[in-house]
Design an enzyme around this catalytic site. Structure first.
Site, PDB file in Angstrom:
ATOM      1  CB  SER A 128      -1.007  -0.010   1.150  1.00  0.00           C
ATOM      2  OG  SER A 128      -0.395  -0.356   2.351  1.00  0.00           O
ATOM      3  CE1 TYR A 162      -0.879  -5.390   5.895  1.00  0.00           C
ATOM      4  CE2 TYR A 162      -0.130  -4.922   3.689  1.00  0.00           C
ATOM      5  CZ  TYR A 162      -0.465  -4.489   4.942  1.00  0.00           C
ATOM      6  OH  TYR A 162      -0.385  -3.150   5.248  1.00  0.00           O
ATOM      7  CE  LYS A 216       2.659  -5.385   5.566  1.00  0.00           C
ATOM      8  NZ  LYS A 216       2.562  -4.420   6.641  1.00  0.00           N
ATOM      9  CG  ASP A 263       5.705   2.084  10.322  1.00  0.00           C
ATOM     10  OD1 ASP A 263       5.174   0.981  10.132  1.00  0.00           O
ATOM     11  OD2 ASP A 263       6.076   2.832   9.415  1.00  0.00           O
ATOM     12  CB  SER A 305       5.067   3.709   5.542  1.00  0.00           C
ATOM     13  OG  SER A 305       3.876   3.001   5.615  1.00  0.00           O
TER      14      SER A 305
END
Ligand code: NAY
Length: 291
Positions: A46, A135, A161, A188, A205
């Site tokens: 993404s 995912y 994930k 994150d 990201s």
């Protein structure tokens, strides 16, 4: 599967001003991330804006990155799409290109039954010998624990994930599925706690931007330094929270430019900021750095 661990950027796709994949920029970014500690790459997910891209463009990114990486670290290719046939074609390309694993979000937009989602992963994971990393975007609520466990039983499914705001299920799955089954923490903001909960690696990201900071966070986990890890995670979080007030992932391009990288553009309909529109963010981040 090869044990793919550590800090894995969910790589942005770097477009030029005319919205073409910028190959030279992509190569530069691979080297930047490797020089700053990336342990692998997660392509065309993404953050990579994959749903704005044609299969040919996605494949071009895969070919370029694999060629630039030259086997230095593993490469996982996200092949998710709504149609199984389309994903299988992307998976076959990833295999031929030399990827180390494939990954996919579940099919979305329409409301698919759990059995349909299971068949989607079964069909794709059987289409090549590559290990599949499922995912799970828990925030989208598409897959429950029963389905995840069933998917983990498929012969080629070797990883998960897990993007969620809590780690209880991820820790449980790690315990249940064992050391050879790779679990990746996908938030994150919660990398440190995700690793403490038993994840093998982190995919996200912001590791495009500062994989080095996250390498330090993982080293703190390794050293069982809770206070040190929390302190570094807090710094990362302040930057992330500041950045998330802007459009994402396009804001990342602006932030990477500040590192002198000329990181190109997002593709429409994502909005590309003028540098002057990011002055407030830059100042906020400088204040965080000074603390
Ligand atoms: C991908 O496929 O690009 C990702 O894995 C992205 C992971 C990101 N999660 C979402 C929901 O976008 O890195 C995170 C996320 O950007 C970060 O935690 C900030 O919220």
């Amino acid at each position: 599967m090869t044990q793919i661990k550590g800090v894995i950027p969910a790589m942005m796709t770097f477009f030029d001003k005319e919205e073409n994949v910028d190959i030279q920029c992509t190569r530069r970014m691979v080297d930047f991330m490797l020089d700053h500690g990336a342990d692998g790459f997660y392509l065309t997910g993404s953050t990579g804006e994959c749903f704005t891209m044609t299969a040919e463009e996605r494949n071009l990114v895969v070919d370029t990155v694999i060629d630039q990486v030259k086997g230095r670290v593993p490469v996982i290719v996200h092949v998710g799409d709504i149609g199984t046939k389309k994903s299988i074609e992307l998976a076959k390309h990833a295999y031929e290109a030399g990827a180390d694993a494939i990954s996919s979000v579940p099919p979305f937009y329409w409301k698919f039954r759990a059995d349909d989602i299971y068949s989607y992963y079964k069909d794709i994971s059987e289409a090549t010998p590559l290990p599949m990393v499922v995912y799970n975007i828990q925030l989208a609520g598409l897959m429950d624990m029963g389905l995840l466990l069933k998917l983990a039983d498929l012969p080629n499914v070797h990883g998960l994930k897990y993007t969620a705001r809590s780690h209880d299920e991820m820790g449980y799955l790690k315990e249940k599925l064992g050391s050879d089954f790779m679990i990746y923490s996908g938030c994150d903001e919660m990398a440190f706690s995700g690793m403490c909960a038993g994840a093998d690696g982190i995919i996200g990201s912001f590791y495009n931007l500062f994989p080095d900071l996250y390498k330090k966070i993982l080293a703190k986990v390794e050293a069982s330094d809770i206070k040190g890890g929390m302190r570094l995670q807090k710094i990362a979080d302040e930057v992330i929270f500041a950045a998330l007030k802007y459009d994402f992932p396009s804001v990342l391009h602006g932030m990477m430019n500040w590192r002198g990288l000329e990181s190109g553009y997002s593709r429409k309909p994502f909005y590309n900021y003028e540098d002057s529109e990011l002055t407030g963010l830059k100042e906020e981040i400088l204040r965080i750095k000074e603390k």
